[in-house]
Scaffold this motif. Sequence first.
Motif, PDB file in Angstrom:
ATOM      1  N   ALA A  28      -4.144  -1.259   7.802  1.00 19.08           N
ATOM      2  CA  ALA A  28      -4.908  -1.708   6.629  1.00 19.08           C
ATOM      3  C   ALA A  28      -5.840  -2.849   7.003  1.00 19.08           C
TER       4      ALA A  28
ATOM      5  N   ILE B  19     -10.067  -4.564   5.608  1.00 21.98           N
ATOM      6  CA  ILE B  19     -11.126  -4.595   4.607  1.00 21.98           C
ATOM      7  C   ILE B  19     -12.404  -4.003   5.189  1.00 21.98           C
TER       8      ILE B  19
ATOM      9  N   PHE C  47       0.823  -1.203   0.000  1.00 23.01           N
ATOM     10  CA  PHE C  47       0.000   0.000   0.000  1.00 23.01           C
ATOM     11  C   PHE C  47       0.861   1.258   0.000  1.00 23.01           C
TER      12      PHE C  47
ATOM     13  N   ALA D 234      -9.570  -2.785   9.782  1.00 24.70           N
ATOM     14  CA  ALA D 234      -8.256  -2.148   9.930  1.00 24.70           C
ATOM     15  C   ALA D 234      -8.116  -1.705  11.381  1.00 24.70           C
TER      16      ALA D 234
ATOM     17  N   ASP E 264     -13.720  -4.960   0.200  1.00 24.30           N
ATOM     18  CA  ASP E 264     -12.724  -4.077  -0.420  1.00 24.30           C
ATOM     19  C   ASP E 264     -11.641  -3.704   0.585  1.00 24.30           C
ATOM     20  N   TRP E 265     -10.420  -3.548   0.067  1.00 21.18           N
ATOM     21  CA  TRP E 265      -9.310  -3.089   0.896  1.00 21.18           C
ATOM     22  C   TRP E 265      -9.523  -1.639   1.313  1.00 21.18           C
TER      23      TRP E 265
ATOM     24  N   ASN F 145      -9.788   4.284   0.291  1.00 19.11           N
ATOM     25  CA  ASN F 145      -9.753   3.160  -0.627  1.00 19.11           C
ATOM     26  C   ASN F 145      -8.397   3.160  -1.336  1.00 19.11           C
ATOM     27  N   LEU F 146      -8.177   2.225  -2.222  1.00 20.34           N
ATOM     28  CA  LEU F 146      -6.866   2.113  -2.862  1.00 20.34           C
ATOM     29  C   LEU F 146      -6.631   3.170  -3.934  1.00 20.34           C
TER      30      LEU F 146
END
Length: 521
Positions: free
Chosen positions: A236, A238, A73, A259, A219-220, A272-273
Motif C-alpha cells: 500500500a 499513495i 485495507f 506502494a 490518494d491511497w 483505489n479504496l
Amino acid sequence: MIDNQNDLTNTSDAQSRLRRKGGRSRRASVLLGAVALGAVTVAGLAQGTLLPPYNQAVAATAAGNPAAVQPSFADVVAKVKPAVVSVRVKVAEAAPAESSFSGDESGFPPGSPMERFFRRFGENAPNGAPGGERRGPGPKRFGEAQGSGFFVTSDGYIVTNNHVVEKGTKVEVTTDDGRTLAAKVVGVDPKTDLALLKTEEKGPFPAVPFAKETPRIGDWVIAVGNPFGLGGTVTAGIVSARGRDIGAGPYDDFLQIDAPVNRGNSGGPTFNLAGEVVGVNTAIASPSGGSVGIAFAVPSETAGKVIAEIQDHGSVKRGFLGVQIQPVTLDIAEGIGLDKAQGALIARVEEGSPGGKAGLKTGDAITALNGKPVKDARDLSRAVAMLDPGATAELSVYRSGKTETVKVKLGSMPGEKTAAAGPGSPADLGKLGLALAPAEEVRGMEGKGVAIVGVEPGSQAEEKGLRAGDVIAEAGGQKVSTPQDVASAIEKSRKEGRKAVLLQLASPQGGRFLALTLPTG
C-alpha cells in the motif's frame, strides 16, 4: 534507471543485512516512530486538517480505542485479490551457433587449462567433431519470465504488460486459489506496454473494473501482484505524482506511486479504496533493481481504452493528425507573441494528411484541443491518439498574432489500421492458434509484414513450428501488413476450395513457406 519488472532477483543479501541490525537500534526506531505519530495526531486534532481514513482513526483513539489509529485495507484486499493472477511465460532463447560446450558444463571456470582440455577432448564433441564444435545450430533453449495480471471479465480476459509476454511461446496464469490455467495472447500494444490474454477455461472468474475517475495526488492505493515470484503479495501507498514521462513510449502518461512494487509486479493492478483499478504497474525507478518507493503505472483511462480496442479489434486504432510538432519554449513563445510557453508548434505538415487538408500550416501553435488547453507537444500527441479515427477534432491555433479555430477530421495512425472484424475472421485466426499484430508496431521488429505475437499451446501453428517473433510476409500469395489481411487471405483460400493456406515467413536468415490447414465450421 527505469526497470521493467519481469525478472526474478536474489534478495538474500538484503535479508542478511536486515538480520545483522541490532535489536536496540530497532527498538529506538519504533519508539521514535510512535512519538512522531503522536505529534501528527495531536497537530491534526488541534487544526482539524486530518483527511480520511485518519478522521475515523483519531475519533476512535479519542474514544479509547488506540488500535484503530492505523487504517486497515483488509476489506478492499479481500474483495480484489481473487481477481489478480501470476503470469508465467516460456521464452525461447537464442541457440548457440556452433558449439554447445561451456565452461559451466565441465565444472571448471571458462578459459582455465582444464576447461580448454575438456573443450578439446571431452565428451561434448558430437560425432567426433574436434574442439567440441557442433555441426549446425544447437538445440533451442527456453527461459521463463514472470509477471502479474488481473481478470477484467468473468469469461477469462486478463490484462498484463506487453513486455511480460512479448517473446513468449507459452503463457500460463496461476489464480489466487492455486489453479494453473493456459492462456493465449489476444493482442498487444507496445506503445503503452499493455497486453490482453484469454484463458479458455470455464468461468466465471472474479473480475475487477477500471476506475472511471483519475486518482488525486495523495490518494491511497493498493498494489497486488507477484513480486520475486511471491504471488498474492499486497502493498500500500499513495499516488505520488501524475503525468510522468519516463521515456518508455510515445504516449507516456504514468501515475507515480510509492506502494512497494518490485520485479514480477509488472502487469499487476493498483487499486483505489473502492476496489477499482486505477493503474497497471509497468516500471520502477531504482538504482538497485528493488523498490525505492518510485513505481509507475499506466493510468486506467489509458488502459481501459486500449484494452477495449484490443478486445474488439485485436489491435489499437489511434487518431492521426499528420503534423510534426515540437514544444513551445520560452524563446519561441516570445518570438511568435504568445503570452506563455505552452502548446505545440507545428514544424512540418505532411502532404495529404488530415491536418494538411484542414489548412494547418508550418509555424502554427496549437494551444487547445476540443476546448482543453494543450500543455506541450507530448500532451497533444497523447490527446490526439486517444481519439478515434474519423472523429472531428477542434483545434485552437495561434497564427500571425491571433487565435483561430480549425476543425480536423482525424485519420488512422499509419501501421495501426485494422478493419472491423468480419464474420468468422477472428475465430479463424484463433482456430489456427495465432495472435497477430502489424510487424512495425512490435518492439524490436523492423520491416513490413504481420508479426506473430502469440501461439496457442497445442495448436497446429505450434506443431508446425511457428513461434512468437516470426513474421508473415505473404498469405495465400498476397502480401500482408495487418492481421485482417491474413484473415482475408484465409477467407479467399476457403472460397477457392483450398484446404490449406500457404504462408511465406520472413526472417533475417531468409524466407520459408509453411501451410496451415484451414479451420472448418
